[in-house]
Design a protein around this motif. Structure first.
Motif, PDB file in Angstrom:
ATOM      1  N   GLY A   1      15.163   7.476   7.971  1.00 42.05           N
ATOM      2  CA  GLY A   1      15.219   6.217   8.706  1.00 42.05           C
ATOM      3  C   GLY A   1      15.156   4.989   7.824  1.00 42.05           C
ATOM      4  O   GLY A   1      15.475   3.894   8.275  1.00 42.05           O
ATOM      5  N   GLY A   2      14.736   5.156   6.590  1.00 45.93           N
ATOM      6  CA  GLY A   2      14.634   4.015   5.689  1.00 45.93           C
ATOM      7  C   GLY A   2      13.337   4.067   4.903  1.00 45.93           C
ATOM      8  O   GLY A   2      12.749   5.130   4.700  1.00 45.93           O
ATOM      9  N   VAL A   3      12.871   2.915   4.469  1.00 42.85           N
ATOM     10  CA  VAL A   3      11.608   2.825   3.743  1.00 42.85           C
ATOM     11  C   VAL A   3      10.592   2.088   4.607  1.00 42.85           C
ATOM     12  O   VAL A   3      10.877   1.024   5.154  1.00 42.85           O
ATOM     13  CB  VAL A   3      11.789   2.115   2.372  1.00 42.85           C
ATOM     14  CG1 VAL A   3      12.399   0.719   2.526  1.00 42.85           C
ATOM     15  CG2 VAL A   3      10.447   2.013   1.646  1.00 42.85           C
ATOM     16  N   THR A   4       9.428   2.706   4.772  1.00 41.29           N
ATOM     17  CA  THR A   4       8.339   2.109   5.535  1.00 41.29           C
ATOM     18  C   THR A   4       7.252   1.665   4.573  1.00 41.29           C
ATOM     19  O   THR A   4       6.796   2.445   3.738  1.00 41.29           O
ATOM     20  CB  THR A   4       7.763   3.100   6.558  1.00 41.29           C
ATOM     21  OG1 THR A   4       8.780   3.469   7.489  1.00 41.29           O
ATOM     22  CG2 THR A   4       6.593   2.490   7.315  1.00 41.29           C
ATOM     23  N   VAL A   5       6.860   0.409   4.684  1.00 43.33           N
ATOM     24  CA  VAL A   5       5.861  -0.183   3.785  1.00 43.33           C
ATOM     25  C   VAL A   5       4.665  -0.626   4.614  1.00 43.33           C
ATOM     26  O   VAL A   5       4.816  -1.333   5.611  1.00 43.33           O
ATOM     27  CB  VAL A   5       6.437  -1.384   3.018  1.00 43.33           C
ATOM     28  CG1 VAL A   5       5.373  -2.015   2.124  1.00 43.33           C
ATOM     29  CG2 VAL A   5       7.656  -0.973   2.194  1.00 43.33           C
ATOM     30  N   ALA A   6       3.486  -0.185   4.218  1.00 45.60           N
ATOM     31  CA  ALA A   6       2.238  -0.681   4.793  1.00 45.60           C
ATOM     32  C   ALA A   6       1.520  -1.481   3.723  1.00 45.60           C
ATOM     33  O   ALA A   6       1.616  -1.168   2.529  1.00 45.60           O
ATOM     34  CB  ALA A   6       1.372   0.471   5.280  1.00 45.60           C
ATOM     35  N   GLY A   7       0.806  -2.520   4.124  1.00 46.85           N
ATOM     36  CA  GLY A   7       0.144  -3.346   3.126  1.00 46.85           C
ATOM     37  C   GLY A   7      -0.928  -4.216   3.726  1.00 46.85           C
ATOM     38  O   GLY A   7      -1.288  -4.096   4.897  1.00 46.85           O
ATOM     39  N   ARG A   8      -1.438  -5.124   2.888  1.00 47.01           N
ATOM     40  CA  ARG A   8      -2.533  -5.999   3.291  1.00 47.01           C
ATOM     41  C   ARG A   8      -2.239  -7.407   2.772  1.00 47.01           C
ATOM     42  O   ARG A   8      -1.820  -7.592   1.630  1.00 47.01           O
ATOM     43  CB  ARG A   8      -3.861  -5.474   2.729  1.00 47.01           C
ATOM     44  CG  ARG A   8      -5.109  -6.195   3.224  1.00 47.01           C
ATOM     45  CD  ARG A   8      -6.345  -5.482   2.695  1.00 47.01           C
ATOM     46  NE  ARG A   8      -7.578  -6.133   3.088  1.00 47.01           N
ATOM     47  CZ  ARG A   8      -8.224  -5.933   4.229  1.00 47.01           C
ATOM     48  NH1 ARG A   8      -7.743  -5.070   5.103  1.00 47.01           N
ATOM     49  NH2 ARG A   8      -9.355  -6.561   4.496  1.00 47.01           N
TER      50      ARG A   8
ATOM     51  N   GLY B   1       0.835  -1.191   0.000  1.00 50.18           N
ATOM     52  CA  GLY B   1       0.000   0.000   0.000  1.00 50.18           C
ATOM     53  C   GLY B   1       0.870   1.241   0.000  1.00 50.18           C
ATOM     54  O   GLY B   1       1.619   1.493  -0.940  1.00 50.18           O
ATOM     55  N   ASP B   2       0.797   2.004   1.098  1.00 49.17           N
ATOM     56  CA  ASP B   2       1.614   3.214   1.205  1.00 49.17           C
ATOM     57  C   ASP B   2       3.084   2.850   1.369  1.00 49.17           C
ATOM     58  O   ASP B   2       3.442   1.966   2.160  1.00 49.17           O
ATOM     59  CB  ASP B   2       1.154   4.062   2.395  1.00 49.17           C
ATOM     60  CG  ASP B   2      -0.238   4.651   2.187  1.00 49.17           C
ATOM     61  OD1 ASP B   2      -0.629   4.808   1.010  1.00 49.17           O
ATOM     62  OD2 ASP B   2      -0.922   4.934   3.178  1.00 49.17           O
ATOM     63  N   VAL B   3       3.938   3.532   0.629  1.00 45.16           N
ATOM     64  CA  VAL B   3       5.391   3.370   0.726  1.00 45.16           C
ATOM     65  C   VAL B   3       5.975   4.743   1.046  1.00 45.16           C
ATOM     66  O   VAL B   3       5.816   5.686   0.266  1.00 45.16           O
ATOM     67  CB  VAL B   3       5.986   2.822  -0.586  1.00 45.16           C
ATOM     68  CG1 VAL B   3       7.506   2.716  -0.479  1.00 45.16           C
ATOM     69  CG2 VAL B   3       5.374   1.462  -0.917  1.00 45.16           C
TER      70      VAL B   3
END
Length: 335
Positions: free
Chosen positions: A195-202, A188-190
């Motif tokens: 701090g780095g890369v934050t990935v949200a998903g399902r 989802g949102d990237v």
């Protein structure tokens, strides 16, 4: 996210529940360097002998089905054996999918690819076989309505996720990109910051259990094909099917072995579970490597400065690219 051209829909209705199975087809000679050039070898001449090509309007439904409406040449009479034919673009398979092509009003023919049909993952050329003995001819794209694919959100418990996106090849012909995955981790949102890369998903087709985590993997060695796998594991947070994690860029910089590296992102649903590739499939963009960009940050390492940022592969899988000064930072391969 919506990269399709939204035009008035030609033809009514959506894909229905009927099931059609792939059938065996005779192998045809193909030029690996130009799969669109197979049209001439597949009986691409229009059935009425004219130079007028056939066009197919495509309508997508929210379940993942596609409806194809074709304007038939004047004087065409429906034949029971008429079919819309989907053939693999890579030429590596000896199977093709035939969908019944029947009348749909005056001068129109319709075929339906239901969501219940398991179209193997890959790229597929679209042809029309009017049943007149001339063989299939290549279809050109007409009106495309993919609005139902935008932000599509299937039930999380679905066992296997099927995605089909019609697109126009570089030669102007109609093709489909198909994915068939289960389980599937939808990105989802990237978000990118210092701090780095934050990935949200399902997560679809599985549930998060004890030991669930995210992983980034890359290969070091000849052509990155047979070299040893390097793996970075980071903690995962989750609530129901939703998950999130942050991959620190510093950990990628520590592992940099030179040149340009791609770190593939995976999700393990439990301690001993097989990894699930993280990808973004649930929209109307067939190749996000050309349409979606995320910022890359400059990160220090013992050898100097690196450029690190997330991107999508030609298969819409999510990866993080680490590039050193002077290394080739080209985008994902074309298709």
């Amino acid at each position: 996210m919506n990269a399709s051209t939204q035009l008035p829909v030609t033809g009514a209705g959506t894909a229905g529940p009927e099931t059609v199975a792939p059938v065996r087809a005779e192998a045809t000679a193909t030029d690996p360097a130009d799969t669109d050039a197979t049209a001439a070898g597949r009986g691409a001449r229009p059935a009425n002998g004219s130079a007028q090509p056939l066009r197919a309007d495509c309508i997508a439904d929210s379940a993942g089905g596609l409806t194809f409406d074709i304007t038939a040449p004047q004087g065409t009479r429906p034949v029971w054996s008429a079919a819309l034919v989907l053939g693999p673009r890579d030429g590596g398979a000896d199977e093709e999918l035939r969908l019944p092509l029947g009348p749909n009003g005056s001068g129109r023919l319709r075929a339906v690819l239901p969501s219940t049909v398991a179209l193997p993952e890959g790229r597929w050329n679209a042809y029309a076989d009017l049943g007149d003995g001339r063989g299939p001819q290549r279809l050109l794209p007409g009106v495309t309505d993919l609005r139902s694919l935008v932000d599509r959100r299937p039930l999380a418990g679905i066992g296997r996720l099927g995605v089909r996106i019609p697109y126009t090849t570089r030669s102007g012909a109609l093709a489909l990109r198909s994915w068939l995955r289960g389980p599937h981790a939808e990105a989802g949102d990237v978000h990118v910051d210092a701090g780095g890369v934050t990935v949200a998903g399902r997560l679809y087709g599985a549930a998060l259990g004890p030991g669930a985590r995210a992983e980034a993997t890359t290969r070091h060695g000849a052509a990155d094909a047979d070299g040893p796998v390097s793996r970075i594991t980071v903690p995962l947070t989750g609530e129901g099917p939703d998950f999130a994690f942050t991959l620190p860029f510093g950990r990628l910089a520590e592992r940099w072995a030179g040149g340009s590296e791609s770190w593939d992102l995976w999700l393990r649903t439990a301690e001993e579970a097989e990894p699930v590739r993280i990808a973004r499939l649930l929209d109307d963009v067939p190749e996000k490597g050309e349409a979606v960009s995320h910022p890359a940050l400059s990160v220090g390492c013992p050898s100097g400065r690196l450029s690190i940022g997330p991107c999508y592969t030609r298969d819409n899988d999510l990866t993080v690219r680490v590039t050193g000064a002077g290394a080739d930072g080209a985008g994902p391969a074309d298709f």
